[in-house]
Design a protein around this motif. Structure first.
Motif, PDB file in Angstrom:
ATOM      1  N   GLY A 380       0.234  -1.530   0.082  1.00 20.46           N
ATOM      2  CA  GLY A 380       0.454   0.482   0.171  1.00 20.46           C
ATOM      3  C   GLY A 380       0.886   1.382  -0.006  1.00 20.46           C
ATOM      4  N   VAL A 381       0.328   2.114  -0.822  1.00 21.53           N
ATOM      5  CA  VAL A 381       0.410   4.090  -0.377  1.00 21.53           C
ATOM      6  C   VAL A 381      -0.193   4.291   0.920  1.00 21.53           C
ATOM      7  CG1 VAL A 381       1.585   5.641  -1.325  1.00 21.53           C
ATOM      8  CG2 VAL A 381       2.153   3.474  -2.981  1.00 21.53           C
ATOM      9  N   ALA A 382       0.640   5.381   1.575  1.00 20.61           N
ATOM     10  CA  ALA A 382      -0.007   6.254   2.303  1.00 20.61           C
ATOM     11  C   ALA A 382       0.710   7.885   2.282  1.00 20.61           C
ATOM     12  CB  ALA A 382      -0.001   6.256   3.744  1.00 20.61           C
ATOM     13  N   PRO A 383      -0.286   8.562   2.592  1.00 19.16           N
ATOM     14  CA  PRO A 383       0.379  10.066   2.201  1.00 19.16           C
ATOM     15  C   PRO A 383       1.385  10.023   2.664  1.00 19.16           C
ATOM     16  CG  PRO A 383      -2.078  10.301   2.280  1.00 19.16           C
ATOM     17  CD  PRO A 383      -1.681   8.962   2.685  1.00 19.16           C
ATOM     18  N   LEU A 384       2.047  11.257   2.669  1.00 25.40           N
ATOM     19  CA  LEU A 384       3.165  11.597   3.471  1.00 25.40           C
ATOM     20  C   LEU A 384       3.056  12.346   4.733  1.00 25.40           C
ATOM     21  CD1 LEU A 384       6.499  13.905   1.042  1.00 25.40           C
ATOM     22  CD2 LEU A 384       6.325  11.165   2.083  1.00 25.40           C
ATOM     23  N   GLY A 385       3.206  12.158   5.663  1.00 27.07           N
ATOM     24  CA  GLY A 385       3.294  12.989   7.036  1.00 27.07           C
ATOM     25  C   GLY A 385       1.763  12.495   7.935  1.00 27.07           C
ATOM     26  N   ALA A 386       0.981  11.512   7.405  1.00 26.85           N
ATOM     27  CA  ALA A 386       0.003  10.320   7.409  1.00 26.85           C
ATOM     28  C   ALA A 386       0.819   9.052   8.387  1.00 26.85           C
ATOM     29  CB  ALA A 386      -0.873   9.731   6.121  1.00 26.85           C
ATOM     30  N   SER A 387       1.755   8.873   8.939  1.00 30.74           N
ATOM     31  CA  SER A 387       2.419   7.932   9.575  1.00 30.74           C
ATOM     32  C   SER A 387       1.221   7.064  11.029  1.00 30.74           C
ATOM     33  CB  SER A 387       3.188   8.326  10.103  1.00 30.74           C
ATOM     34  OG  SER A 387       3.392   9.317  11.343  1.00 30.74           O
ATOM     35  N   ALA A 388       0.640   8.220  11.397  1.00 29.73           N
ATOM     36  CA  ALA A 388      -0.870   7.816  12.513  1.00 29.73           C
ATOM     37  C   ALA A 388      -1.800   7.174  11.416  1.00 29.73           C
ATOM     38  CB  ALA A 388      -1.156   9.585  13.115  1.00 29.73           C
ATOM     39  N   SER A 389      -1.975   7.556  10.657  1.00 29.92           N
ATOM     40  CA  SER A 389      -3.375   6.448   9.754  1.00 29.92           C
ATOM     41  C   SER A 389      -2.332   5.464   9.493  1.00 29.92           C
ATOM     42  CB  SER A 389      -3.671   6.961   8.000  1.00 29.92           C
ATOM     43  OG  SER A 389      -3.913   8.119   8.551  1.00 29.92           O
ATOM     44  N   VAL A 390      -0.913   4.439   8.791  1.00 30.80           N
ATOM     45  CA  VAL A 390      -0.738   3.415   9.241  1.00 30.80           C
ATOM     46  C   VAL A 390      -0.235   3.242  10.305  1.00 30.80           C
ATOM     47  CG1 VAL A 390       1.562   2.008   8.503  1.00 30.80           C
ATOM     48  CG2 VAL A 390       0.805   4.548   7.009  1.00 30.80           C
ATOM     49  N   LYS A 405       3.411  -8.297   9.893  1.00 32.74           N
ATOM     50  CA  LYS A 405       5.054  -8.403   9.777  1.00 32.74           C
ATOM     51  C   LYS A 405       5.289  -7.519   8.967  1.00 32.74           C
ATOM     52  CE  LYS A 405       9.554 -11.144   9.344  1.00 32.74           C
ATOM     53  NZ  LYS A 405       9.628 -12.732   8.605  1.00 32.74           N
ATOM     54  N   ALA A 406       6.089  -6.243   9.124  1.00 32.72           N
ATOM     55  CA  ALA A 406       6.478  -5.366   8.248  1.00 32.72           C
ATOM     56  C   ALA A 406       7.370  -6.130   7.144  1.00 32.72           C
ATOM     57  CB  ALA A 406       7.476  -3.853   8.617  1.00 32.72           C
ATOM     58  N   VAL A 407       7.815  -5.002   5.824  1.00 29.30           N
ATOM     59  CA  VAL A 407       8.119  -6.490   5.148  1.00 29.30           C
ATOM     60  C   VAL A 407       9.137  -5.075   4.025  1.00 29.30           C
ATOM     61  CG1 VAL A 407       7.599  -9.109   4.804  1.00 29.30           C
ATOM     62  CG2 VAL A 407       6.950  -7.086   3.142  1.00 29.30           C
ATOM     63  N   GLU A 408      10.088  -6.041   3.052  1.00 26.63           N
ATOM     64  CA  GLU A 408      10.637  -5.323   2.532  1.00 26.63           C
ATOM     65  C   GLU A 408       9.183  -4.827   1.101  1.00 26.63           C
ATOM     66  OE1 GLU A 408      13.649  -1.937   0.993  1.00 26.63           O
ATOM     67  OE2 GLU A 408      13.441  -3.712   2.676  1.00 26.63           O
ATOM     68  N   PRO A 409       8.876  -3.035   1.148  1.00 26.67           N
ATOM     69  CA  PRO A 409       8.381  -2.420  -0.047  1.00 26.67           C
ATOM     70  C   PRO A 409       8.691  -3.294  -1.320  1.00 26.67           C
ATOM     71  CG  PRO A 409       8.615  -0.499   1.637  1.00 26.67           C
ATOM     72  CD  PRO A 409       9.433  -1.817   1.303  1.00 26.67           C
ATOM     73  N   THR A 410       7.676  -3.239  -2.358  1.00 28.65           N
ATOM     74  CA  THR A 410       7.552  -4.107  -3.030  1.00 28.65           C
ATOM     75  C   THR A 410       7.401  -2.082  -3.956  1.00 28.65           C
ATOM     76  OG1 THR A 410       5.940  -5.490  -3.252  1.00 28.65           O
ATOM     77  CG2 THR A 410       6.363  -4.909  -5.070  1.00 28.65           C
ATOM     78  N   TYR A 411       7.048  -1.615  -4.015  1.00 30.85           N
ATOM     79  CA  TYR A 411       6.638  -0.002  -4.799  1.00 30.85           C
ATOM     80  C   TYR A 411       7.683   0.743  -4.142  1.00 30.85           C
ATOM     81  CZ  TYR A 411       2.482  -2.100  -6.738  1.00 30.85           C
ATOM     82  OH  TYR A 411       1.525  -3.206  -7.257  1.00 30.85           O
ATOM     83  N   ALA A 412       8.483   1.593  -4.839  1.00 30.23           N
ATOM     84  CA  ALA A 412      10.181   2.881  -4.376  1.00 30.23           C
ATOM     85  C   ALA A 412       8.847   4.116  -4.561  1.00 30.23           C
ATOM     86  CB  ALA A 412      11.034   2.271  -4.811  1.00 30.23           C
ATOM     87  N   VAL A 413       8.166   4.203  -3.815  1.00 31.15           N
ATOM     88  CA  VAL A 413       7.718   5.700  -4.097  1.00 31.15           C
ATOM     89  C   VAL A 413       7.363   5.832  -2.329  1.00 31.15           C
ATOM     90  CG1 VAL A 413       6.712   4.792  -6.253  1.00 31.15           C
ATOM     91  CG2 VAL A 413       5.324   4.919  -3.879  1.00 31.15           C
ATOM     92  N   PRO A 414       6.977   7.338  -1.983  1.00 30.43           N
ATOM     93  CA  PRO A 414       7.492   8.033  -1.101  1.00 30.43           C
ATOM     94  C   PRO A 414       5.871   7.045  -0.868  1.00 30.43           C
ATOM     95  CG  PRO A 414       7.766   9.393  -2.413  1.00 30.43           C
ATOM     96  CD  PRO A 414       7.500   8.259  -3.623  1.00 30.43           C
ATOM     97  N   GLY A 415       6.230   6.960   0.874  1.00 31.26           N
ATOM     98  CA  GLY A 415       5.149   6.501   1.518  1.00 31.26           C
ATOM     99  C   GLY A 415       4.893   5.166   1.046  1.00 31.26           C
ATOM    100  N   ALA A 416       5.453   4.620   0.909  1.00 30.93           N
ATOM    101  CA  ALA A 416       5.297   2.738   0.067  1.00 30.93           C
ATOM    102  C   ALA A 416       5.424   2.348   1.488  1.00 30.93           C
ATOM    103  CB  ALA A 416       5.580   2.566  -0.819  1.00 30.93           C
ATOM    104  N   PHE A 417       4.610   1.050   1.798  1.00 31.85           N
ATOM    105  CA  PHE A 417       5.044  -0.304   2.596  1.00 31.85           C
ATOM    106  C   PHE A 417       4.324  -0.601   2.447  1.00 31.85           C
ATOM    107  CE2 PHE A 417       0.517   1.294   3.354  1.00 31.85           C
ATOM    108  CZ  PHE A 417      -0.048   0.396   3.366  1.00 31.85           C
TER     109      PHE A 417
END
Length: 434
Positions: A380-390, A405-417
């Motif tokens: 998924g992707v979250a907007p910048l500064g939206a860590s509280a949402s994640v 369990k957090a893993v390496e993000p598939t997409y190399a874009v800002p806010g990707a998880f």
């Protein structure tokens, strides 16, 4: 009536009260028993005076005025019965005895073989009278009144001049008239009447009638004891009142008063100790029986528990029939499929993501590091500064029965998880409705 030895010291001589009998005795007798001595003398000056200054000097201030005015012949000793602070100073209710009488009483009391407490009739008059109350008492032909209100204390005394009924009526009229305003304001229910000592019922009736007229109602009457004295009947509250007031109003030093009071506590404490001992013994027997019952109950429960453990072990050793193994595998597969129902999982993702988080991809794949089992990989992707949402999304998914369990993000874009979600063994998270 108690067998307490009470001595009344009047101007006419000493009287000994014991049981229901009264006897004349010589002055200053040698006693071999405990006694209470009440000075009911006409020449003891008693009054209520007001002073300014410190209350510590009350006795000295009274003694100086008594000596200056010559109210007591010779040197005087002042006994303070009650002291009350009033605006601008204090009031003191006192008796002034001649120093000779005081010294004689003190020395005589100390020479006796047992405790001997000395007090005055004025001390008995005020004992137990609280603010807003009053007491009127008759002693032979002398009528006394003590009252205490919010304004302070009041004392009055009159002596019947003569032996006739009219003289007693005049004395009662004078006393009640002088204090009628205060007595009527206090009310009949706040005023006590007591006969300190009288052999003439007519005098008592005359005084009670005068008090009733001043109050507009009948006062409370203190219970009197009837004693026999030389063929006459004496009506008196002296024995009861002396016993109640001795600890507070005796002229003796504090140590002697405490010693006298402690002797009166011996019998009640002994009786109380015996009762407590019986109660403790009964409680010990009862608790012993209860302990025996508890032990028997515990042994029975342990026996039942051991039998239950044997049955559990016997059941655990039984192997499932071979023909049931395919059914068990099929049931397990159904449960595994229910846990990873993609429709229910997507609905849960949508509910937890809200508007801030955008889910890019969901895949069902073998869980990392496990020999068996599956996991959802969510990118998924979250907007910048939206860590509280994640953080909120992770909390909601965990509450729904998934271990993240957090893993390496598939997409190399800002806010990707990217997270790997494994179903909690005890939960059926895939079937949870959003």
């Amino acid at each position: 009536m108690s067998n307490e030895h009470i001595y009344r010291v009047a101007s006419s001589g000493w009287l000994h009260c014991n049981g229901h009998q009264v006897q004349d005795v010589p002055a200053w007798p040698q006693l071999n028993h405990s006694a209470l001595v009440v000075l009911d003398l006409d020449d003891v000056f008693t009054d209520v005076w007001r002073f300014e200054g410190k209350t510590e000097y009350a006795a000295a201030l009274v003694e100086k005025r008594v000596r200056t005015q010559g109210l007591v012949e010779g040197a005087a000793h002042v006994v303070v019965h009650r002291l009350v602070k009033v605006p601008g100073g204090f009031q003191v209710y006192f008796s002034a005895l001649s120093l000779e009488l005081w010294q004689r009483c003190t020395q005589w009391a100390q020479e006796q073989a047992d405790h001997c407490l000395v007090m005055t009739a004025a001390g008995l008059l005020c004992h137990g009278v609280d603010t807003g109350g009053a007491r009127v008492m008759l002693s032979q032909r002398r009528l006394m009144c003590f009252a205490q209100s919010d304004e302070g204390m009041v004392f009055g005394s009159t002596q019947a001049l003569g032996s006739g009924a009219s003289a007693m009526a005049s004395a009662a009229q004078v006393l009640t008239s002088n204090h009628s305003a205060l007595l009527s304001r206090l009310g009949a229910e706040a005023v006590e009447w007591g006969t300190l000592w009288s052999t003439q019922p007519a005098d008592v009736d005359t005084c009670v009638a005068a008090v009733r007229n001043a109050l507009g109602g009948a006062p409370k009457v203190m219970a009197a004891t009837e004693l026999l004295f030389a063929g006459e009947r004496v009506h008196t509250v002296l024995p009861t009142l002396a016993r109640n007031a001795a600890g507070r109003h005796a002229l003796n030093p504090l140590l002697e008063r405490v010693a006298w009071r402690s002797e009166r506590w011996v019998a009640p404490i002994t009786a109380l100790t015996a009762v407590v001992g019986l109660v403790l013994a009964f409680a010990g027997v009862t608790l012993g029986q209860m302990a025996d019952q508890q032990r028997e109950s515990g042994q029975a429960q342990r026996s039942e528990l051991e039998a239950l453990n044997v049955r559990i072990q016997a059941v655990s050793t039984i192997e499932a029939p071979q023909r049931l193994l395919p059914v068990a595998e099929f049931s397990k597969a159904l449960d595994e499929g229910a846990r990873h129902d993609p429709v229910a999982f997507m609905a849960l993702l949508k509910s937890a993501s809200g508007r801030d988080i955008r889910i890019q991809r969901v895949r069902l794949e073998p869980a990392a590091g496990l020999t068996r089992g599956r996991a959802f990989r969510v990118d998924g992707v979250a907007p910048l500064g939206a860590s509280a949402s994640v953080t909120r999304w992770v909390s909601q998914m965990a509450a729904a029965g998934w271990t993240l369990k957090a893993v390496e993000p598939t997409y190399a874009v800002p806010g990707a998880f990217s997270y790997e979600l494994v179903a909690t063994p005890a939960a059926s998270a895939g079937n949870v409705k959003p």
